[in-house]
Each structure stands twice: as C-alpha cells, then as structure tokens.
Scaffold this motif. Structure first.
Motif, mmCIF file in Angstrom:
data_model
loop_
_atom_site.group_PDB
_atom_site.id
_atom_site.type_symbol
_atom_site.label_atom_id
_atom_site.label_comp_id
_atom_site.label_asym_id
_atom_site.label_seq_id
_atom_site.Cartn_x
_atom_site.Cartn_y
_atom_site.Cartn_z
ATOM 1 N N HIS A 78 0.862 -1.195 0.000
ATOM 2 C CA HIS A 78 0.000 0.000 0.000
ATOM 3 C C HIS A 78 0.891 1.235 0.000
ATOM 4 C CE1 HIS A 78 -3.166 2.718 0.834
ATOM 5 N NE2 HIS A 78 -3.216 2.618 2.143
ATOM 6 N N GLU A 80 -0.014 4.506 0.604
ATOM 7 C CA GLU A 80 -0.325 5.676 1.437
ATOM 8 C C GLU A 80 0.879 5.974 2.334
ATOM 9 O OE1 GLU A 80 -4.134 5.626 3.453
ATOM 10 O OE2 GLU A 80 -3.974 7.767 3.889
ATOM 11 N N ASP A 82 1.625 6.695 5.309
ATOM 12 C CA ASP A 82 1.935 6.107 6.622
ATOM 13 C C ASP A 82 2.672 4.772 6.467
ATOM 14 O OD1 ASP A 82 -0.580 5.366 5.571
ATOM 15 O OD2 ASP A 82 -1.317 4.676 7.496
ATOM 16 N N HIS A 83 2.662 4.221 5.264
ATOM 17 C CA HIS A 83 3.395 2.969 5.021
ATOM 18 C C HIS A 83 4.519 3.123 4.008
ATOM 19 C CE1 HIS A 83 0.146 1.335 7.314
ATOM 20 N NE2 HIS A 83 -0.714 1.815 6.445
ATOM 21 N N HIS A 145 -8.017 0.114 0.762
ATOM 22 C CA HIS A 145 -8.954 1.194 0.503
ATOM 23 C C HIS A 145 -8.416 2.202 -0.507
ATOM 24 C CE1 HIS A 145 -7.102 4.492 3.146
ATOM 25 N NE2 HIS A 145 -6.267 3.480 3.224
ATOM 26 N N ASP A 164 -4.084 -2.295 5.324
ATOM 27 C CA ASP A 164 -4.917 -1.571 6.290
ATOM 28 C C ASP A 164 -6.083 -2.411 6.824
ATOM 29 O OD1 ASP A 164 -3.642 0.907 6.500
ATOM 30 O OD2 ASP A 164 -4.601 1.678 4.714
ATOM 31 N N TYR A 192 -12.041 1.823 13.252
ATOM 32 C CA TYR A 192 -11.238 1.813 12.017
ATOM 33 C C TYR A 192 -12.134 1.509 10.812
ATOM 34 C CZ TYR A 192 -7.104 1.367 9.164
ATOM 35 O OH TYR A 192 -6.159 1.583 8.203
ATOM 36 N N HIS A 225 -1.672 -1.843 10.888
ATOM 37 C CA HIS A 225 -1.872 -1.011 12.087
ATOM 38 C C HIS A 225 -2.382 -1.886 13.231
ATOM 39 C CE1 HIS A 225 -1.521 2.817 9.935
ATOM 40 N NE2 HIS A 225 -2.411 2.411 9.068
HETATM 41 FE FE1 FEO Z 1 -4.200 3.579 3.952
HETATM 42 FE FE2 FEO Z 1 -2.591 2.947 6.859
HETATM 43 O O1 FEO Z 1 -2.839 3.713 5.191
#
Ligand code: FEO
Length: 399
Positions: A78, A80, A82-83, A145, A164, A192, A225
C-alpha cells in the motif's frame, strides 16, 4: 522495542506511534502502529515500511535481525504515506534486488516518489514468488482502501499480511490480539472500519466471499496497524461480514448541535420517546463528541436522527462538517429524521433532510421545527416523534 518472531522466521519490525492524535480527521486517542514484517528465508524480504517520522525505528529493528543491505525484496502492499513515507530512504539504504507491488501500486509509487531507477516489479492478482522455503501469493484488493492496495499471503505459514484491512489505530507494547483487552480491541477495530472502510462495504462483502471461495486457510492476520490477529480471527472476520452488510442493530442515535439549548431540549424529548419503545438510544452532542467517534456509533445504529438550529440560513458549522464527513463514508440502510429550532428562516431541517436523502436514508418524518424555544406541547410532540422512530426501528430490525 523488541522484534518478536510472529511465525517461523517472520519478525515484526515496525514502529509504534504513541503520540499521534489525528489521522486526516480521524481521532486517534490511542495512537497507532505502522507494522512492517521481515522474513528471513533464503531471500530476505521486507513487507511494507513506515511513516517517514518513524523510519529510524524501522531501521533499528531491521538491524537487530539483519544488515539492511541483506534484504533482497521489498514488498509494498500500500502506497499511502503512513506505510511508504520512508520508502526513498529505505530503498537507498537496502538497495533491494526487487520491489514488488500491484500494477496500480507501481503507478502510485511513480506518482508519489518519481523514482529514477528503482527495481519495481508489478505483480498480477494471484501471482506467487518464492523466498526459498516460503511462498508469497499476492492478492489484489483494489479500493480497499486505495487503488494500489493488495494483501500478501504466505502460504506455508497461512499468514495474511492484510495492509490496512483488519487494522486498528492502537499503540501498545503488545503485538497480539490475545494480549490486550478484547472489548478495547473490537472497539478500535470497529472505529477503524467505520472511518476508513464503510464506503467500501460492497467490496468487502465480495472480498470475504472470494476468500471463502478460494478456501484460503488463515492462521494469522497481520494488518499494517495495531495488533496481529491469531486468537480472534473468526471474531474479526465475522465482525467485518456483519459491518459490511450495513444491517444496523436495534439502536438509534440522536445527534445534535444547539445554539441556545432549544434544539437540545427537542433532542432530549425525542430521545425519551425512543427510549419508551425499548429501543437502545444514544444522545450525542456534536460539541462534545469527535466526528470519528460518532461514525463508530453510526456503524451499528439503525436510526440516525439529526438535530440542528438554523444559523445564517444554514446549519451550525459542526453539523455541516459532520454531514460532509458522514456523506463521504456513505453509510447505508439507515432510518433518518431531522429536527431543530429556528428564529425566522429555519433552513437547517430541510438541509439535513437533503443530506440524508442523498445517502438514501429512509426518512420517516417530514422534520420537526420549533420557533425559538419549545413549549410543553412542542416537547410532547418531540416525544411522540421519538416513539414513532423507535417503532420504525423495531419494525426494521430483528433482535
Ligand atoms: Fe491507507 Fe494505513 O494507510
């Protein structure tokens, strides 16, 4: 932190963000983790990286197990930030032989980082690679997502690295689901889902059906997460199946914002009426509740009743903001109704009804408006409205 071996030769090497309290509008009172996994097989593979601010923690954890340059493969499930925020530095540090990602992931990596010469390789849905004794199968989960999202399934270990999905924003020194309080775990898992995945519920239903059809044996789910699922796998799979159906339980929410307490009086009277029918009801003042917590309540509620005073021919800004947020998440299959006090124009009820119509809520009341301050008769009518809402909830739900 240490780097626990979660399965034979598979280690958690992620980072814990104890202090993050906001995730693009989602309140993360409990912090979060950015999970990465290192597999020490004939080929050494790193699954996902971490937010840029936490890169040193990831590198420190990797160094406890291998030299970063020993890593052969990097898998990006992924893109995004944060990763992937630390991806440029990590690629520079480990110089991987290959970086595996989905086809959409390849595009997303190019559009985020504009790499000149990264050894990117897009994989097909279902494709496998061998790490030696372990086989990794990639499962495309487009729009779960993001367009680039995919899962990595380690066949011999029956381990699903799920990006995620099945995650929780929950910082803890514990790494597994059976090491923390179960109700806290499920609450954070629901939050979440409510705030990240609600709008993708139809795709989640398809994904769960596909996993069943493939006969994928799952012994462990490792999201990006929160904690890793090893003892409560059926609980989380059943919860996702339930939430993705959007059925709603026998529960109503009265969500309001008020100016001089008139709308609040109406909200309390409606809540009383719902309560009189035996339906579980929760009164939520938007001035005291974060939108992402309210959405967690919406996830399981059958009725969403909105109250707002009129201000400057519109809604109070907190209700307008909440409606913008909720509309984006597209909860479905809800009963709706609106109410509010006004002074001379009174548009708020109409605007709330329009927003609920857009979400295809079943609006069972025309909307109740009261000029300035409700009197006893007005409040009695609010109670009656609440009773009708409660009865509609009972008619549309099964206990
Ligand atoms: Fe969709 Fe934890 O980033």
């Amino acid at each position: 932190m240490n780097t626990p071996e979660i399965k034979d030769k598979i280690f958690w090497v992620g980072a814990i963000d104890w202090n993050v309290r906001d995730f693009h509008g989602y309140s993360t009172y409990k912090g979060t983790t950015y999970n990465s996994f290192l597999v020490k097989d004939e080929k050494i593979a790193l699954f996902d990286t971490v937010k840029k601010s936490h890169m040193n923690e990831l590198v420190h954890h990797i160094r406890q197990l291998v030299e970063p340059t020993d890593i052969d493969y990097l898998i990006v499930n992924h893109v995004e930030m944060d990763h992937s925020g630390s991806l440029p530095e990590i690629v520079e540090l480990i110089k991987p032989e290959k970086i595996f990602c989905s086809k959409m992931g390849l595009k997303a990596i190019e559009e985020h980082f504009h790499p000149a010469d990264w050894p990117l390789e897009a994989v097909d849905n279902g494709q496998t690679i061998s790490l030696g004794s372990k086989t990794v199968q990639f499962l495309e989960t487009r729009m779960l997502h993001w367009p680039d999202s995919m899962f990595s399934y380690l066949q011999e270990d029956k381990l699903l690295i799920s990006s995620d999905a099945f995650g929780q924003h929950l910082a803890s020194s514990e790494r597994f689901d059976d090491q923390i309080d179960f109700s806290e775990l499920m609450e954070q898992t629901a939050k979440y889902y409510a705030n990240i995945l609600t709008l993708y519920s139809p795709l989640i239903r398809k994904l769960l059906a596909k996993v069943k059809e493939m006969g994928l044996e799952i012994d462990m789910i490792a999201p990006d997460h929160g904690v890793i699922w090893r003892s409560h796998i059926n609980d989380v799979l059943n919860a996702y199946a339930d939430w993705s159906q959007n059925k709603g339980k026998r529960k109503a929410l009265v969500i309001y914002d008020t100016m001089w307490a008139s709308t609040e009086k109406m909200a309390k009277a409606i809540t009383t009426g719902i309560d009189m029918t035996g339906v579980s009801v929760k009164l939520i003042n938007l001035a005291q509740s974060h939108r992402s917590d309210v959405m967690t309540d919406v996830l399981n509620a059958k009725a969403v009743i909105l109250g707002c005073a009129t201000l400057n021919n519109g809604m109070l800004p907190r209700m307008a903001g909440f409606l913008m947020y909720m509309r984006g998440l597209k909860p479905t299959n809800k009963i709706g109704a609106a109410f509010g006090s006004f002074g001379w124009s009174g548009e708020a009820v109409k605007l709330m009804n329009a927003a609920m119509e857009e979400m295809k809520f079943d609006i069972i009341e025309p909307g109740m408006r009261v000029k300035y301050v409700p009197n006893h008769t007005d409040l009695q009518e609010c109670v009656e409205m609440g009773r009708r809402i409660g009865q509609a909830v009972i008619a549309q739900t099964q206990e």
